[in-house]
Design a protein around this motif. Structure first.
Motif, PDB file in Angstrom:
ATOM      1  N   SER A 251      13.807  69.207   1.853  1.00 40.05           N
ATOM      2  CA  SER A 251      13.991  68.989  -0.322  1.00 40.05           C
ATOM      3  C   SER A 251      12.854  69.298  -0.745  1.00 40.05           C
ATOM      4  CB  SER A 251      14.485  67.371   0.548  1.00 40.05           C
ATOM      5  OG  SER A 251      12.934  66.420   0.544  1.00 40.05           O
ATOM      6  N   LEU A 252      12.651  68.199  -1.654  1.00 38.19           N
ATOM      7  CA  LEU A 252      10.989  68.611  -2.431  1.00 38.19           C
ATOM      8  C   LEU A 252      10.813  67.348  -2.303  1.00 38.19           C
ATOM      9  CD1 LEU A 252      12.001  70.217  -5.582  1.00 38.19           C
ATOM     10  CD2 LEU A 252      11.613  71.537  -3.706  1.00 38.19           C
ATOM     11  N   GLY A 253      11.009  66.503  -1.521  1.00 39.95           N
ATOM     12  CA  GLY A 253      10.212  65.575  -0.637  1.00 39.95           C
ATOM     13  C   GLY A 253       9.920  64.266  -2.306  1.00 39.95           C
ATOM     14  N   ALA A 254       8.603  64.300  -2.146  1.00 40.13           N
ATOM     15  CA  ALA A 254       7.542  63.121  -3.516  1.00 40.13           C
ATOM     16  C   ALA A 254       7.370  64.239  -4.543  1.00 40.13           C
ATOM     17  CB  ALA A 254       6.996  62.680  -2.646  1.00 40.13           C
ATOM     18  N   GLY A 255       8.397  65.019  -5.013  1.00 42.01           N
ATOM     19  CA  GLY A 255       7.449  65.486  -5.879  1.00 42.01           C
ATOM     20  C   GLY A 255       6.936  66.855  -6.236  1.00 42.01           C
ATOM     21  N   ALA A 256       6.905  67.570  -4.871  1.00 35.32           N
ATOM     22  CA  ALA A 256       6.934  69.351  -5.068  1.00 35.32           C
ATOM     23  C   ALA A 256       8.193  70.387  -5.785  1.00 35.32           C
ATOM     24  CB  ALA A 256       7.384  69.775  -3.176  1.00 35.32           C
ATOM     25  N   ILE A 257       7.415  71.572  -6.163  1.00 34.49           N
ATOM     26  CA  ILE A 257       7.631  72.597  -6.869  1.00 34.49           C
ATOM     27  C   ILE A 257       8.411  73.767  -6.377  1.00 34.49           C
ATOM     28  CG2 ILE A 257       5.659  71.682  -8.584  1.00 34.49           C
ATOM     29  CD1 ILE A 257       4.888  73.801  -7.970  1.00 34.49           C
ATOM     30  N   ALA A 258       9.442  73.867  -7.369  1.00 41.89           N
ATOM     31  CA  ALA A 258      10.364  75.058  -7.205  1.00 41.89           C
ATOM     32  C   ALA A 258      10.177  76.171  -8.848  1.00 41.89           C
ATOM     33  CB  ALA A 258      11.835  74.745  -6.671  1.00 41.89           C
ATOM     34  N   ILE A 259      11.157  77.086  -8.677  1.00 44.57           N
ATOM     35  CA  ILE A 259      10.893  77.389  -9.684  1.00 44.57           C
ATOM     36  C   ILE A 259      12.220  78.735  -9.876  1.00 44.57           C
ATOM     37  CG2 ILE A 259      10.680  79.880 -11.138  1.00 44.57           C
ATOM     38  CD1 ILE A 259       7.958  79.959  -9.317  1.00 44.57           C
ATOM     39  N   GLY A 260      13.273  77.555 -10.965  1.00 47.09           N
ATOM     40  CA  GLY A 260      14.602  78.312 -10.603  1.00 47.09           C
ATOM     41  C   GLY A 260      15.141  79.256 -11.894  1.00 47.09           C
ATOM     42  N   ILE A 261      15.805  80.279 -11.387  1.00 47.58           N
ATOM     43  CA  ILE A 261      15.892  81.198 -12.460  1.00 47.58           C
ATOM     44  C   ILE A 261      17.900  81.707 -12.205  1.00 47.58           C
ATOM     45  CG2 ILE A 261      15.850  84.100 -13.135  1.00 47.58           C
ATOM     46  CD1 ILE A 261      13.778  83.784 -11.250  1.00 47.58           C
ATOM     47  N   GLY A 262      18.111  81.432 -13.392  1.00 44.20           N
ATOM     48  CA  GLY A 262      19.538  80.900 -12.647  1.00 44.20           C
ATOM     49  C   GLY A 262      20.501  79.411 -12.512  1.00 44.20           C
ATOM     50  N   ASP A 263      20.481  80.161 -11.209  1.00 45.48           N
ATOM     51  CA  ASP A 263      21.439  79.245 -10.717  1.00 45.48           C
ATOM     52  C   ASP A 263      20.794  78.778  -9.503  1.00 45.48           C
ATOM     53  OD1 ASP A 263      23.818  78.565 -12.117  1.00 45.48           O
ATOM     54  OD2 ASP A 263      24.637  80.004 -11.584  1.00 45.48           O
ATOM     55  N   GLU A 264      20.155  80.534  -9.110  1.00 43.10           N
ATOM     56  CA  GLU A 264      18.626  80.144  -8.035  1.00 43.10           C
ATOM     57  C   GLU A 264      17.103  79.221  -8.281  1.00 43.10           C
ATOM     58  OE1 GLU A 264      19.656  81.444  -5.338  1.00 43.10           O
ATOM     59  OE2 GLU A 264      21.612  81.914  -6.671  1.00 43.10           O
ATOM     60  N   ILE A 265      16.526  79.116  -6.908  1.00 42.05           N
ATOM     61  CA  ILE A 265      15.750  78.096  -7.059  1.00 42.05           C
ATOM     62  C   ILE A 265      15.087  78.357  -5.688  1.00 42.05           C
ATOM     63  CG2 ILE A 265      15.327  75.445  -6.129  1.00 42.05           C
ATOM     64  CD1 ILE A 265      17.822  74.651  -7.442  1.00 42.05           C
ATOM     65  N   TYR A 266      13.909  78.446  -5.770  1.00 43.19           N
ATOM     66  CA  TYR A 266      13.033  79.157  -5.156  1.00 43.19           C
ATOM     67  C   TYR A 266      11.817  78.075  -4.723  1.00 43.19           C
ATOM     68  CZ  TYR A 266      15.398  83.282  -7.042  1.00 43.19           C
ATOM     69  OH  TYR A 266      16.923  83.998  -6.589  1.00 43.19           O
TER      70      TYR A 266
END
Length: 413
Positions: free
Chosen positions: A214-229
């Motif tokens: 998971s992203l746990g306690a506030g980790a980050i990801a970049i979203g483009i459309g329906d995809e999450i990186y």
């Protein structure tokens, strides 16, 4: 919350008059809320501080901040841009309902001010003796705990205040975890070394969160459309300590060449923690945006607890509450986002590749401007009040008041 006002940084300063008061220039700050606000932190640029100072500045100087009743406020001077000269003064004050404080800034010899108790701490060190602290060291590209736990104490950088602690997995996972604390002392320097096991309850506390993928306690990801990186895999990534003091600690996690489909991005994640807060604060800059991206952060969702949502004082609050601690103890978790940066909420898949088991919150991304959020935790063994969900939600509301600077103003008298 207006986007021009940072939830993390500088306040609006108004010059009321060019005349000096009998005691010299003062900075007037009033609590705009009809309730007490304890541990409100302020950051003031050097150019403003210079106009308030009484006395001549020398290389051995410090600044003493007092209120109209001669009470000493905790403060520190930070060199944020790394040029060897301080550029921000940070101080913290307690306010009664509607209380007005008039603050004095006096140049004193550093030796006369004495050492203020550090209520924040950053620890990033090697696992093996002599447990040497490290900085500007390349992030590992591995994705498992056994590899990194053999190299770094707590698997990477950790940060704490007198209430709570957090840590980052310093590898391609880039996960965020939580240390529950049962003491106000700074304790993470000794966690995970000399046979100390932070996965078991110690006198000071323990690791209290299961993170998984998971992203746990506030980790980050970049979203483009329906995809999450996930922001973690990168061509190069590092850590840089900016400040560590009695009021706050600040550091950067940097990522160059973060892959997202057929694109790559450079990311800076600035993390800060202030004394007395149940949360840490984040600013995230992403370069080379094409306009269709968003930033995701979130809360781990391994216990199928419902997510609650509220907007308070210009801050969007998302949270979960229940028996989700490492040993099934009661733990409340929350993400706080400026309302004008929030985009939407959605749940990540329960299984599969990539980011899973997360309550996801999306934020706007803007070139050359940070996306901002805070992550909060309330553990029943730190404060028995957290056995009540209403109490936890009230702590989140008080946190929103601390984060929102819109109604606070400073006036130079």
């Amino acid at each position: 919350m207006k986007s021009k006002i940072s939830i993390l940084f500088l306040m609006v300063v108004v010059i009321a008059t060019s005349c000096l008061t009998p005691d010299g220039p003062l900075l007037e700050v009033q609590n705009p809320h009809n309730q007490p606000v304890l541990g409100k932190s302020f950051v003031v640029e050097r150019s403003t501080v210079d106009s308030l100072l009484k006395g001549e500045w020398t290389d051995n100087s410090a600044i003493k901040v007092t209120d109209q009743r001669e009470r000493l406020l905790i403060s520190q001077l930070d060199d944020v841009d790394g040029d060897g000269q301080w550029d921000e003064l940070v101080f913290q004050a307690n306010f009664n309902q509607d209380e007005l404080l008039q603050l004095s800034f006096e140049v004193v010899d550093e030796s006369t001010l004495g050492e203020m108790t550090h209520l924040t701490n950053v620890r990033f060190a090697r696992k093996e003796s002599p447990d040497q602290e490290v900085s500007d060291e390349a992030r590992l590209k591995s994705t498992d705990s056994p590899t990194i736990s053999a190299i770094y104490q707590m698997e990477g950088p950790a940060w704490e205040n007198d209430v709570v602690g957090f840590r980052n997995y310093y590898d391609a996972r880039n996960g965020m975890d939580i240390f529950g604390k049962r003491t106000s002392e700074m304790v993470l320097d000794k966690a995970g070394i000399n046979d100390q096991n932070y996965h078991e309850l110690d006198e000071w506390g323990m690791d209290i969160l299961k993170v998984g993928n998971s992203l746990g306690a506030g980790a980050i990801a970049i979203g483009i459309g329906d995809e999450i990186y996930r922001v973690g895999p990168a061509e190069a990534a590092g850590f840089h300590l900016i400040s560590e003091g009695p009021v706050r600690s600040v550091f950067d996690l940097t990522f160059n060449g973060v892959p997202a489909g057929d694109r790559t991005y450079d990311v800076v994640h600035r993390i800060s923690i202030y004394a007395g807060d149940h949360f840490y604060r984040s600013q995230v800059w992403v370069e080379d945006l094409q306009g269709d991206e968003m930033l995701y952060t979130g809360i781990v969702d391994m216990h199928e607890l419902p997510v609650f949502e509220e907007t308070y004082e210009g801050v969007k609050i998302f949270g979960t509450y229940g028996n989700q601690g490492f040993n099934e103890e009661i733990l409340g978790l929350g993400v706080l986002i400026p309302d004008d940066q929030f985009l939407h909420y959605k749940a990540a898949p329960e299984s599969g590749e990539g980011v899973i088991e997360t309550h996801l919150t999306a934020l706007q991304l803007t070139e050359n401007a940070p996306s901002e959020y805070a992550f909060a935790a309330g553990w029943e063994l730190q404060d028995a009040g957290f056995t009540n969900d209403f109490y936890f939600k009230e702590v989140l509301k008080k946190s929103a008041i601390k984060l929102n600077n819109e109604n606070w103003s400073m006036t130079i008298l």
